[in-house]
Design an enzyme around this catalytic site. Structure first.
Site, PDB file in Angstrom:
ATOM      1  N   SER A   1       0.791  -1.223   0.000  1.00 24.04           N
ATOM      2  CA  SER A   1       0.000   0.000   0.000  1.00 24.04           C
ATOM      3  C   SER A   1       0.828   1.280   0.000  1.00 24.04           C
ATOM      4  O   SER A   1       1.341   1.669  -1.034  1.00 24.04           O
ATOM      5  CB  SER A   1      -0.978  -0.024   1.173  1.00 24.04           C
ATOM      6  OG  SER A   1      -2.077   0.802   0.877  1.00 24.04           O
TER       7      SER A   1
ATOM      8  N   GLN B   1      -8.468   3.560   2.638  1.00 29.15           N
ATOM      9  CA  GLN B   1      -9.501   3.492   3.674  1.00 29.15           C
ATOM     10  C   GLN B   1      -9.539   4.790   4.479  1.00 29.15           C
ATOM     11  O   GLN B   1      -8.543   5.514   4.552  1.00 29.15           O
ATOM     12  CB  GLN B   1      -9.224   2.335   4.653  1.00 29.15           C
ATOM     13  CG  GLN B   1      -9.472   0.946   4.102  1.00 29.15           C
ATOM     14  CD  GLN B   1      -8.459   0.549   3.063  1.00 29.15           C
ATOM     15  OE1 GLN B   1      -7.257   0.755   3.212  1.00 29.15           O
ATOM     16  NE2 GLN B   1      -8.941  -0.012   1.953  1.00 29.15           N
TER      17      GLN B   1
ATOM     18  N   LYS C   1      -1.671  -3.956  -2.927  1.00 25.04           N
ATOM     19  CA  LYS C   1      -2.839  -3.428  -2.211  1.00 25.04           C
ATOM     20  C   LYS C   1      -3.073  -1.996  -2.677  1.00 25.04           C
ATOM     21  O   LYS C   1      -2.323  -1.100  -2.360  1.00 25.04           O
ATOM     22  CB  LYS C   1      -2.591  -3.505  -0.708  1.00 25.04           C
ATOM     23  CG  LYS C   1      -3.843  -3.295   0.138  1.00 25.04           C
ATOM     24  CD  LYS C   1      -4.040  -1.853   0.466  1.00 25.04           C
ATOM     25  CE  LYS C   1      -5.247  -1.660   1.371  1.00 25.04           C
ATOM     26  NZ  LYS C   1      -5.460  -0.243   1.659  1.00 25.04           N
TER      27      LYS C   1
END
Length: 474
Positions: free
Chosen positions: A293, A322, A318
């Site tokens: 990420s 969020q 990823k």
């Protein structure tokens, strides 16, 4: 244990305010609205029917939590989760860079608890857990089918207590057994040093709230010491706060070039352009399967907008963002919801694919060897995967068993005796629990020695070559 996918890529309340003020309104499409009348009636009726008719007394708050968990599970997104008050509190602590547990970030995939990355220096890393490992049981209790938060609560526990894990690993035929002593994990997220030839190395273990400031401090220190090139190490870094990784990337990406693009559900893209000036020295970035990420955002930005080389293994893959909603819940609980996907500067979405390195470099086989089952001794003429693990360890430590196929022959016996003598153990050529533990401990110390780190050494060598090339062109 990090809570769920705590450090993959989150927007905190503070970073949301910052994103909005800089034109990166990642949350612009987030809307709120209560239940419609018929929805509220349906859920309320179900609640009343359960409470009034179930054969045992029920906790109403537990039913409500279960309903919310059910909604989150229906999204089939391992990164969108509901956290109760206690879990939410631990989540906030982990964002700040300290928590208690085994020290690994996990996600839920197809009903399995999967390790995204063990944190450097944590009990999980020291025990040998790896990215993509699947945790099957904890202290004899199966995690199969559990909600992620319930699974995490079983893995967590008081400092000093033991977590006995059964783990499935790709390429290993039988489940692995680990006994890990839980501990406080107080993270120093940035570590730096200078290598010969004025090559700086900065390791980032995760992107917590203070990581940006610490990175600037260490970078300035290395530059003041005459650094001529830099290696940034984000191996086994599971991610972190979006604004922090943008801040770090901006120091290397020239003004006006893209760092990252964030695309919401309406396909609207917010582009983060650098306000920095870039650097005039070569930069390389180390990554592996545990680089996820925010680490991948940094890798993509440096590769595509700053000309840096990526060295090591394919990254985790990823590519979503969020944000956490806590104030809206009103009782200390928290919803972490995937609100967007992020794209590299050239528009690639790396989700479930990862980023390929420019220079692929594997670590020696003993870096990823499975631990030895210590329930039974290993001896001459046996043939199994535990013998194979022992042979790989012996070979890595220089004791020359002559083979690594799992057959315990005379040369393996001689190698075991040689190791036992060096470890001041009874040199009988049998690998009992004591010998197995000594072998594993010796290997851990060996792996921690930077001179055996193929990826780090290749990164340093590549930067040195670029420094030399630049000097010859002057």
């Amino acid at each position: 244990m990090l809570l769920g996918s705590v450090l993959t890529l989150v927007l905190t309340s503070a970073s949301f305010a910052n994103q909005a003020s800089t034109g990166q309104g990642v949350l612009a499409s987030v809307v709120s609205g209560g239940l419609k009348q018929d929805e509220a009636k349906k859920i309320g009726t179900a609640l009343d029917l359960i409470q009034g008719n179930y054969y045992e007394d029920v906790d109403r708050s537990k039913l409500v939590d279960g309903a919310i968990n059910g909604m989150m599970e229906s999204l089939e997104d391992p990164y969108s989760t509901y956290m109760g008050k206690q879990t939410a509190q631990e989540f906030e602590e982990s964002i700040e860079g300290s928590f208690s547990g085994i020290g690994a970030e996990v996600s839920s995939e197809d009903g399995n608890v999967v390790i995204v990355s063990p944190i450097k220096g944590s009990p999980a890393e020291k025990a040998g857990l790896r990215a993509k490992d699947i945790i099957l049981t904890v202290n004899g209790e199966s995690l199969s089918g559990l909600e992620l938060n319930d699974a995490v609560s079983k893995i967590r526990g008081p400092k000093g207590s033991e977590a006995k894990l059964t783990v499935r690993r790709s390429g290993v035929s039988t489940p692995l057994q680990y006994t890990i002593v839980r501990d406080d994990v107080d993270l120093e997220t940035v570590n730096a040093h200078m290598e010969p030839g004025k090559v700086g190395v900065i390791e980032i273990t995760q992107f917590s709230l203070n990581t940006g400031d610490r990175f600037k401090e260490e970078l300035a220190k290395l530059e003041s010491e005459g650094m001529k090139g830099l290696v940034i190490d984000v191996r086994n870094n599971p991610g972190g706060v979006l604004s922090v990784v943008i801040d770090i990337a901006e120091q290397f990406v020239p003004k006006g070039k893209l760092i990252v693009q964030v695309e919401d559900k309406n396909k609207k893209r917010e582009k983060s352009e650098s306000k920095g000036t870039g650097k005039d020295y070569p930069v390389a970035l180390l990554m592996n399967k545990g680089s996820a990420s925010a680490s991948e955002i940094l890798a993509g930005a440096l590769q595509q907008s700053a000309g840096a080389k990526l060295i090591g293994e394919n990254s985790f893959g990823k590519g979503t963002v969020q944000t956490s909603f806590d104030k809206q819940m009103g009782d200390g609980s928290l919803l972490k919801i995937t609100i967007a996907k992020w794209l590299t500067p050239n528009g690639s979405w790396i989700h479930k694919k990862g980023i390929k390195p420019d220079i692929a470099v594997d670590q020696p086989d003993y870096f990823s060897v499975a631990p030895i089952n210590k329930d039974k001794s290993l001896e001459y003429n046996m043939n199994n995967t535990d013998v194979k693990s022992a042979q790989i360890m012996l070979d890595g430590l220089g004791f020359k068993p002559g083979r690594k196929d799992g057959f315990f022959d005379e040369k393996t016996v001689a190698a075991v005796k040689s190791f036992q003598s060096s470890a001041k153990l009874s040199a009988n050529g049998v690998i009992d629990a004591k010998t197995a533990e000594a072998l594993e401990n010796a290997l851990i110390e060996h792996i921690r020695d930077p001179k055996y780190d193929n990826q780090l050494n290749r990164g340093i060598d590549e930067v040195r070559k670029e420094i030399a090339a630049a000097a010859s062109n002057r």
